[in-house]
Motif scaffolding. Sequence first.
Motif, PDB file in Angstrom:
ATOM      1  N   VAL A  97     -17.155  49.309  78.084  1.00 16.05           N
ATOM      2  CA  VAL A  97     -16.358  48.114  78.362  1.00 16.05           C
ATOM      3  C   VAL A  97     -16.413  47.231  77.124  1.00 16.05           C
ATOM      4  O   VAL A  97     -17.489  46.773  76.728  1.00 16.05           O
ATOM      5  CB  VAL A  97     -16.896  47.349  79.601  1.00 16.05           C
ATOM      6  N   CYS A  98     -15.251  47.012  76.509  1.00 25.37           N
ATOM      7  CA  CYS A  98     -15.216  46.158  75.320  1.00 25.37           C
ATOM      8  C   CYS A  98     -15.382  44.688  75.733  1.00 25.37           C
ATOM      9  O   CYS A  98     -15.190  44.322  76.883  1.00 25.37           O
ATOM     10  CB  CYS A  98     -13.928  46.377  74.545  1.00 25.37           C
ATOM     11  N   GLY A 104     -24.556  40.297  81.731  1.00 27.33           N
ATOM     12  CA  GLY A 104     -24.774  41.750  81.837  1.00 27.33           C
ATOM     13  C   GLY A 104     -24.836  42.233  83.271  1.00 27.33           C
ATOM     14  O   GLY A 104     -25.462  43.265  83.539  1.00 27.33           O
ATOM     15  N   LYS A 105     -24.200  41.503  84.189  1.00 25.78           N
ATOM     16  CA  LYS A 105     -24.327  41.875  85.610  1.00 25.78           C
ATOM     17  C   LYS A 105     -22.973  42.055  86.272  1.00 25.78           C
ATOM     18  O   LYS A 105     -22.018  41.336  85.970  1.00 25.78           O
ATOM     19  CB  LYS A 105     -25.087  40.779  86.353  1.00 25.78           C
ATOM     20  N   ILE A 234     -17.327  33.604  77.978  1.00 30.25           N
ATOM     21  CA  ILE A 234     -16.992  34.282  79.234  1.00 30.25           C
ATOM     22  C   ILE A 234     -15.814  33.541  79.877  1.00 30.25           C
ATOM     23  O   ILE A 234     -15.871  32.303  80.028  1.00 30.25           O
ATOM     24  CB  ILE A 234     -18.210  34.283  80.198  1.00 30.25           C
ATOM     25  N   PRO A 235     -14.749  34.264  80.239  1.00 29.98           N
ATOM     26  CA  PRO A 235     -13.598  33.588  80.854  1.00 29.98           C
ATOM     27  C   PRO A 235     -13.987  32.782  82.095  1.00 29.98           C
ATOM     28  O   PRO A 235     -14.831  33.218  82.886  1.00 29.98           O
ATOM     29  CB  PRO A 235     -12.687  34.758  81.249  1.00 29.98           C
ATOM     30  N   THR A 236     -13.368  31.601  82.214  1.00 23.75           N
ATOM     31  CA  THR A 236     -13.623  30.768  83.400  1.00 23.75           C
ATOM     32  C   THR A 236     -12.839  31.309  84.592  1.00 23.75           C
ATOM     33  O   THR A 236     -13.108  30.932  85.728  1.00 23.75           O
ATOM     34  CB  THR A 236     -13.155  29.328  83.137  1.00 23.75           C
ATOM     35  N   GLY A 237     -11.853  32.164  84.321  1.00 20.14           N
ATOM     36  CA  GLY A 237     -11.003  32.688  85.394  1.00 20.14           C
ATOM     37  C   GLY A 237      -9.612  32.064  85.351  1.00 20.14           C
ATOM     38  O   GLY A 237      -8.665  32.591  85.920  1.00 20.14           O
ATOM     39  N   ASP A 343     -14.724  40.472  80.793  1.00 21.92           N
ATOM     40  CA  ASP A 343     -15.444  40.219  82.062  1.00 21.92           C
ATOM     41  C   ASP A 343     -14.567  40.422  83.299  1.00 21.92           C
ATOM     42  O   ASP A 343     -14.807  39.820  84.350  1.00 21.92           O
ATOM     43  CB  ASP A 343     -16.035  38.781  82.045  1.00 21.92           C
ATOM     44  N   SER A 344     -13.577  41.303  83.190  1.00 23.42           N
ATOM     45  CA  SER A 344     -12.678  41.554  84.337  1.00 23.42           C
ATOM     46  C   SER A 344     -13.453  42.021  85.558  1.00 23.42           C
ATOM     47  O   SER A 344     -13.059  41.742  86.691  1.00 23.42           O
ATOM     48  CB  SER A 344     -11.662  42.650  83.979  1.00 23.42           C
ATOM     49  N   VAL A 345     -14.557  42.742  85.327  1.00 26.37           N
ATOM     50  CA  VAL A 345     -15.332  43.295  86.442  1.00 26.37           C
ATOM     51  C   VAL A 345     -15.872  42.182  87.360  1.00 26.37           C
ATOM     52  O   VAL A 345     -16.172  42.427  88.526  1.00 26.37           O
ATOM     53  CB  VAL A 345     -16.445  44.226  85.886  1.00 26.37           C
TER      54      VAL A 345
END
Length: 378
Positions: A97-98, A104-105, A234-237, A343-345
């Motif tokens: 995953v790029c 890490g979770k 990290i994207p806020t969404g 961080d799509s996951v």
Amino acid sequence: MIRMCFLLSLLVSAFAMADEPVMTDFGKTKDGKAVELYTLKSDSGLVAKVMTRGATLVQIHVPDKDGKSEDVILGWDDVAGYESEDNQYFGCTTGRVCNRIANGKFSLDGKDYSLAINNEPNHLHGGVERSLDKVVWKARPYTTDSGHGVRFKYTSPDGEEGYPGTVTAQVSFFVAKDANRINITYKATTDAATPINLTNHAYFNLGGAGSETVMDHVLQLNADRYTPTDDTLIPTGEITAVAGTPLDFTKPKRIGARIEKLTDTAALGYDHNFVLNPRPDDQNYNFAAFLRHKESGRTLRIWTQEPGIQFYSGNFLEGQTGKGGKTYAHRSAICLETQHYPDSVNHKSFPTTILKPGDEYKTSTLLHFGIAKDQADN
Ligand code: GLA
């Protein structure tokens, strides 16, 4: 007559041979694995070299407006360079995953997974020892009527770098005969549900790798929106309009023109995921980016099937010594990483990166080099 035909076919096959990918020995990894380097050529002057360690683009030579060729990506002349601390993912295939996974979770099908934290406090670019950029892939060169390429394959065992599922990944680099174009196609299958998001991490300087800066390049991105992040990238969404911000590249703009406004932010310059405008229904590829270097006249157009692109302006480059002893200064190269959003996951609202058993992950990105027709300033 028969003899003539025979001689003719010998001649034809001799030319065909000259066209085929050439393999050379690129040395060994520190644990003794042989690394192969393949050379691919177009009929109009593009020469690309790719190696089996990390399915990595090592060199891309393209002509300038006067026909002078130059290597336009950062890298090293040997495997040791790529294995050194100085290597910030130069030219590699990045994954599983790029980009980042928060802390890490992630959880999948009711199970929690913990990955290496290699970019405090997050997981970056697939991990530490066995991320896809660090393993040696198997290569198979191939030739078609329209050009030639190399297909790299790697099977990542269940649990490697903490990710679930045995994943068989393929990356092919194909150079068209009739254009200075590299088609990168990624494929993967798995035996258990798992996140996957592959990209290539080439660092471009169209003035030639080792030129002082990339701030003079002009960039256009086909993106009205981007994914804002927290202080750890990290994207806020949220998905927010670029209009009125230094991230507005909907019209071609000099990279250096507004970058200082971002220097004191967490990104330290440009290091953002742009949400590409929707791909027209009748098109197989979406236009993603246009990069132009005025002095050399070189251009790069990127087309992709991915929904996003990370524009990173080389903010962490720190003057490392690369190919031919050249210095790679701060902001002297640009990465344009086509991808699903970071961080799509952990974001249900983003396009999914989960690959399921029985499904195939398949996505292509085109790097199309050219010469600017006019030298209009922006
Ligand atoms: C990506 C990231 C950057 C940086 C580089 C590698 O582009 O978004 O923050 O980690 O890779 O140095």
